[in-house]
Enzyme design. Structure first.
Site, short mmCIF file in Angstrom:
data_model
loop_
_atom_site.label_atom_id
_atom_site.label_comp_id
_atom_site.label_asym_id
_atom_site.label_seq_id
_atom_site.Cartn_x
_atom_site.Cartn_y
_atom_site.Cartn_z
N ASP A 17 -1.82 -6.08 8.62
CA ASP A 17 -2.74 -5.03 8.18
C ASP A 17 -3.94 -5.77 7.59
OD1 ASP A 17 -4.13 -2.95 7.10
OD2 ASP A 17 -2.42 -2.01 6.11
N LYS A 19 -14.09 -0.68 4.56
CA LYS A 19 -14.55 -1.36 3.34
C LYS A 19 -15.71 -2.29 3.64
CE LYS A 19 -10.46 0.21 2.22
NZ LYS A 19 -10.04 1.23 1.32
N TRP A 74 0.85 -1.20 0.00
CA TRP A 74 0.00 0.00 0.00
C TRP A 74 0.89 1.25 0.00
CZ3 TRP A 74 -2.12 2.51 4.94
CH2 TRP A 74 -3.08 3.49 4.63
C1 LMR Z 1 -6.62 2.53 -0.88
O1 LMR Z 1 -5.57 1.88 -0.88
O2 LMR Z 1 -7.08 3.09 -1.90
C2 LMR Z 1 -7.41 2.63 0.39
O3 LMR Z 1 -6.79 1.91 1.41
C3 LMR Z 1 -7.70 4.02 0.79
C4 LMR Z 1 -6.50 4.76 1.25
O4 LMR Z 1 -6.59 5.35 2.33
O5 LMR Z 1 -5.49 4.79 0.56
#
Ligand code: LMR
Length: 392
Positions: free
Chosen positions: A207, A242, A126
């Site tokens: 996570d 989500k 992420w």
């Molecule tokens: C994403 O990866 O799009 C989501 O987890 C929202 C975010 O906060 O980035």
């Protein structure tokens, strides 16, 4: 004297920055596949019926607006622990936190406080992980997770890398629906990873933002529950953004699995102090919704059905996208998308292709080519397929 002259412009956030750019785009054909947020077939945000009913109940009961304690509502925490771990144990400390990001940040700050130096995160991961952990005072290093050529999880390289991580280090794992790739280890892989991580003496940090978006509520919790049963101490951050569609309500949890109740009490005392110095205590509304839904058999059942509908809509759109691209005579075989889980599809599109999609077609996605499948619908699918084929 001007105090702020020397403040430099920060770079836009790779995900939220795109969301803002999308909103500002005047083109009427624009499509937002950037941030992970669910949309209906009509491309509208969805407030779940179970959530609306819980809110109605909360309003009817006329609840007060007093402060929560730093670790939040005990009823909410208890039910969250059950949902995540399927078990209640007094060696687990849990806190209600404002969203999954706050849980990850708290994990980072707590680790830094107890002497953690470097956290190992998957490559790729992420877009915010690096930033959050760095701000929390940790250094970040990565381990291989994804084989870009074969478009699959690279277990052998990950296990080899684990053997080289210094004992005592925290290692970040995506419990399910890996963001951005959508590719998860199988249950057998998780068992092997658990052994490798235990042998190396690493501290797992999960996570867990997409419970119920992969295969199901229990199936998606397999890794966390297996690691617990396998005797790991660990940290977990979960999110209801989500699976309950509570994005803006900032509702999540942070959990520390310790070896015994006395350790859990000491951990709690430290985490409470970190929270107090950050946001003092978490917001009320989201946790009340979750606690209300999870306490009622009828609402819980309704929520589970709605969650399954979201999950199935996403996987249907993923299939339709892959089929559409393949049927359009693409030089790339997009069948690899069938193996992806959760909200995202790691499309393999290059940064150049992504930029062209935004500039020429008003289709927004992060430059790593991750597209939010939950933002596809029969209304925009053909347009997106044609655009992708045009920029390939
Ligand atoms: C994403 O990866 O799009 C989501 O987890 C929202 C975010 O906060 O980035």
């Amino acid at each position: 004297m001007k105090f702020f002259d020397t403040v430099e412009m920060a770079p836009p956030d790779p995900i939220l920055g795109l969301n803002a750019a999308f909103k500002a785009d005047p083109r009427s054909n624009k499509v937002n596949l950037s941030i992970g947020a669910y949309k209906t077939d009509d491309l509208q945000p969805l407030v779940l019926a179970a959530v609306k009913k819980a809110e109605h109940q909360i309003l009817t009961e006329g609840m007060d607006k007093e402060y929560l304690s730093q670790d939040g509502d005990p009823e909410y925490v208890k039910r969250s622990i059950k949902l995540v771990f399927d078990i209640e144990q007094d060696n687990i400390f849990g806190a209600q936190v404002p969203g999954g990001t706050a849980g990850v940040r708290l994990a980072g700050e707590f680790l830094a406080q107890i002497g953690g130096q470097v956290i190992y995160i998957p490559d790729p991961t992420w877009a915010n992980h690096n930033h959050v952990f760095t701000r929390a005072g940790l250094k970040v290093a990565s381990y291989p997770y994804y084989d870009t050529d074969r478009r699959e999880f690279t277990k052998s390289r990950m296990v080899e890398a684990i053997k080289r991580i210094p004992t005592g280090s925290p290692i970040l794992l995506h419990a399910c629906c890996h963001n951005p790739t959508g590719i998860d280890p199988t249950p057998a892989d998780w068992k092997e990873l658990s052994t490798a991580i235990k042998t190396q003496g690493l501290l797992p940090v999960f996570d867990f933002a997409y419970q119920g978006f992969g295969q199901g509520i229990a199936e998606d919790a397999m890794a966390v529950r297996y690691f617990l049963a396998d005797g790991h101490q660990m940290l977990v951050a979960n999110s209801y953004s989500k699976n309950f569609g509570l994005y803006g309500e900032r509702t999540g949890g942070f959990y520390v699995v310790t070896t015994d109740p006395a350790s859990a009490e000491r951990v709690k005392s430290q985490v409470m102090r970190i929270i107090r110095a950050n946001y003092s205590n978490p917001p009320l509304h989201g946790s009340r919704i979750i606690a209300t839904v999870l306490a009622s058999d009828a609402l819980r059942q309704e929520w589970e059905i709605e969650l399954a509908v979201m999950r199935e809509r996403i996987s249907g759109m993923r299939r339709a996208l892959a089929e559409g691209l393949n049927a359009g005579g693409s030089s790339v075989d997009f069948s690899f998308m069938y193996k992806q889980n959760g909200m995202f599809s790691y499309s393999g599109l290059s940064e150049t292709a992504v930029n062209r999609l935004r500039e020429e077609f008003a289709i927004y996605m992060p430059t790593n080519g991750r597209l939010n499948v939950a933002g596809l619908s029969p209304k925009n699918l053909d347009y997106i397929v044609e655009a992708i084929l045009a920029v390939l």
